[in-house]
Design a protein around this motif. Structure first.
Motif, PDB file in Angstrom:
ATOM      1  N   SER A  43      -6.913   3.822  22.252  1.00 55.64           N
ATOM      2  CA  SER A  43      -5.656   4.776  21.831  1.00 55.64           C
ATOM      3  C   SER A  43      -4.493   4.225  22.388  1.00 55.64           C
ATOM      4  CB  SER A  43      -6.068   6.393  22.066  1.00 55.64           C
ATOM      5  OG  SER A  43      -5.809   6.551  23.287  1.00 55.64           O
ATOM      6  N   PRO A  44      -3.213   4.750  21.756  1.00 56.02           N
ATOM      7  CA  PRO A  44      -2.138   4.366  22.321  1.00 56.02           C
ATOM      8  C   PRO A  44      -1.698   5.123  23.695  1.00 56.02           C
ATOM      9  CG  PRO A  44      -1.840   4.897  19.941  1.00 56.02           C
ATOM     10  CD  PRO A  44      -3.114   5.096  20.299  1.00 56.02           C
ATOM     11  N   LYS A  45      -2.220   6.408  23.672  1.00 58.20           N
ATOM     12  CA  LYS A  45      -2.239   7.249  25.119  1.00 58.20           C
ATOM     13  C   LYS A  45      -2.864   6.300  26.128  1.00 58.20           C
ATOM     14  CE  LYS A  45      -1.858  12.038  23.706  1.00 58.20           C
ATOM     15  NZ  LYS A  45      -2.252  13.217  24.051  1.00 58.20           N
ATOM     16  N   LYS A  46      -3.956   5.721  26.084  1.00 59.05           N
ATOM     17  CA  LYS A  46      -4.539   5.132  27.119  1.00 59.05           C
ATOM     18  C   LYS A  46      -3.888   3.627  27.417  1.00 59.05           C
ATOM     19  CE  LYS A  46      -9.217   6.668  26.777  1.00 59.05           C
ATOM     20  NZ  LYS A  46     -10.879   6.440  26.687  1.00 59.05           N
ATOM     21  N   GLN A  47      -3.150   2.924  26.439  1.00 64.75           N
ATOM     22  CA  GLN A  47      -2.367   1.955  26.464  1.00 64.75           C
ATOM     23  C   GLN A  47      -1.114   2.506  27.519  1.00 64.75           C
ATOM     24  OE1 GLN A  47      -1.513   0.474  22.592  1.00 64.75           O
ATOM     25  NE2 GLN A  47      -3.177  -1.332  22.965  1.00 64.75           N
ATOM     26  N   GLN A  48      -0.389   3.596  26.958  1.00 62.68           N
ATOM     27  CA  GLN A  48       0.641   4.155  27.765  1.00 62.68           C
ATOM     28  C   GLN A  48       0.244   4.083  29.328  1.00 62.68           C
ATOM     29  OE1 GLN A  48       3.746   4.709  27.054  1.00 62.68           O
ATOM     30  NE2 GLN A  48       4.135   5.342  28.933  1.00 62.68           N
ATOM     31  N   LYS A  54      -0.165  -1.577  35.315  1.00 61.26           N
ATOM     32  CA  LYS A  54       0.324  -2.842  35.142  1.00 61.26           C
ATOM     33  C   LYS A  54       1.843  -3.053  36.116  1.00 61.26           C
ATOM     34  CE  LYS A  54      -0.680  -4.290  30.571  1.00 61.26           C
ATOM     35  NZ  LYS A  54      -0.027  -4.316  29.289  1.00 61.26           N
ATOM     36  N   CYS A  55       2.408  -2.013  36.216  1.00 62.82           N
ATOM     37  CA  CYS A  55       3.535  -1.793  37.150  1.00 62.82           C
ATOM     38  C   CYS A  55       3.337  -2.095  38.531  1.00 62.82           C
ATOM     39  CB  CYS A  55       4.558  -0.702  36.725  1.00 62.82           C
ATOM     40  SG  CYS A  55       5.475  -0.771  35.347  1.00 62.82           S
ATOM     41  N   LEU A  56       2.319  -1.108  38.603  1.00 65.29           N
ATOM     42  CA  LEU A  56       1.803  -1.182  40.228  1.00 65.29           C
ATOM     43  C   LEU A  56       1.342  -2.417  40.667  1.00 65.29           C
ATOM     44  CD1 LEU A  56       1.604   0.510  42.736  1.00 65.29           C
ATOM     45  CD2 LEU A  56      -0.559   1.376  41.774  1.00 65.29           C
ATOM     46  N   LYS A  57       0.463  -3.155  39.636  1.00 67.13           N
ATOM     47  CA  LYS A  57      -0.218  -4.248  40.035  1.00 67.13           C
ATOM     48  C   LYS A  57       0.888  -5.519  40.256  1.00 67.13           C
ATOM     49  CE  LYS A  57      -4.788  -3.628  38.467  1.00 67.13           C
ATOM     50  NZ  LYS A  57      -5.986  -4.245  37.597  1.00 67.13           N
ATOM     51  N   PHE A  76      10.159  -4.421  39.546  1.00 68.17           N
ATOM     52  CA  PHE A  76       9.830  -2.930  38.941  1.00 68.17           C
ATOM     53  C   PHE A  76      10.819  -2.632  37.907  1.00 68.17           C
ATOM     54  CE2 PHE A  76      10.144   1.745  39.117  1.00 68.17           C
ATOM     55  CZ  PHE A  76       8.814   1.928  38.524  1.00 68.17           C
ATOM     56  N   SER A  77      12.133  -3.052  38.013  1.00 67.26           N
ATOM     57  CA  SER A  77      13.052  -2.788  37.265  1.00 67.26           C
ATOM     58  C   SER A  77      12.896  -3.701  35.888  1.00 67.26           C
ATOM     59  CB  SER A  77      14.429  -3.309  37.705  1.00 67.26           C
ATOM     60  OG  SER A  77      15.336  -3.203  36.665  1.00 67.26           O
ATOM     61  N   SER A  78      12.303  -4.801  36.093  1.00 68.52           N
ATOM     62  CA  SER A  78      11.933  -5.825  34.858  1.00 68.52           C
ATOM     63  C   SER A  78      10.709  -5.348  34.192  1.00 68.52           C
ATOM     64  CB  SER A  78      11.574  -6.918  35.602  1.00 68.52           C
ATOM     65  OG  SER A  78      11.059  -8.015  34.599  1.00 68.52           O
ATOM     66  N   ASP A  79       9.692  -4.678  35.028  1.00 70.51           N
ATOM     67  CA  ASP A  79       8.652  -4.128  34.377  1.00 70.51           C
ATOM     68  C   ASP A  79       9.104  -2.862  33.403  1.00 70.51           C
ATOM     69  OD1 ASP A  79       6.805  -5.847  34.897  1.00 70.51           O
ATOM     70  OD2 ASP A  79       6.026  -4.518  36.550  1.00 70.51           O
ATOM     71  N   LEU A  80      10.104  -2.013  33.846  1.00 73.56           N
ATOM     72  CA  LEU A  80      10.531  -0.751  33.243  1.00 73.56           C
ATOM     73  C   LEU A  80      11.263  -1.330  31.994  1.00 73.56           C
ATOM     74  CD1 LEU A  80      11.983   1.472  35.854  1.00 73.56           C
ATOM     75  CD2 LEU A  80       9.909   1.821  34.656  1.00 73.56           C
TER      76      LEU A  80
END
Length: 125
Positions: A43-48, A54-57, A76-80
């Motif tokens: 589901s999109p919620k789980k992807q969210q 992903k950002c933390l890793k 971190f900025s790039s991931d955001l």
């Protein structure tokens, strides 16, 4: 900021912190956020939710001794930009996505902080 720089320049502290963070992922001990570790998302919620992981890793991968704090913030900025800002199609969508990201990001970091405090005190140097 000076404290963070001093910690990032201490190889043993960074190594222990990375080890503690990797152990949390390997143990899958994040309780409330355990579905972040599922490989298949239905589901999109789980992807969210996966965005925060992903950002933390990516952040942890960038975390090495002598890493400049500006490099970590840039990562971190790039991931955001990739996961939150670019996918938003309108101002309203951006606000919702950003709000959702921050709520879940704070929950994830809070859980990690609790686990490190209780089970991995050595990760705090």
């Amino acid at each position: 900021l000076q404290t963070v720089r001093a910690l990032l320049n201490n190889n043993s502290i960074v190594t222990v912190l990375r080890s503690g963070l990797h152990a949390i992922f390997n143990e899958k001990s994040l309780g409330v956020t355990k579905d972040l570790f599922q490989e298949k998302f239905r589901s999109p919620k789980k992807q969210q939710k996966n965005i925060q992981l992903k950002c933390l890793k990516n952040f942890i991968s960038s975390l090495t001794s002598s890493t400049d704090i500006r490099n970590l913030l840039s990562c971190f900025s790039s991931d955001l930009q990739t996961f939150v800002i670019k996918p938003s199609k309108s101002k309203k969508a951006f606000k919702e996505k950003a709000s959702d990201f921050m709520l879940k990001w704070n929950l994830l970091l809070s859980n990690i902080g609790k686990i490190l405090t209780i089970n991995r005190t050595d990760s705090f140097g």
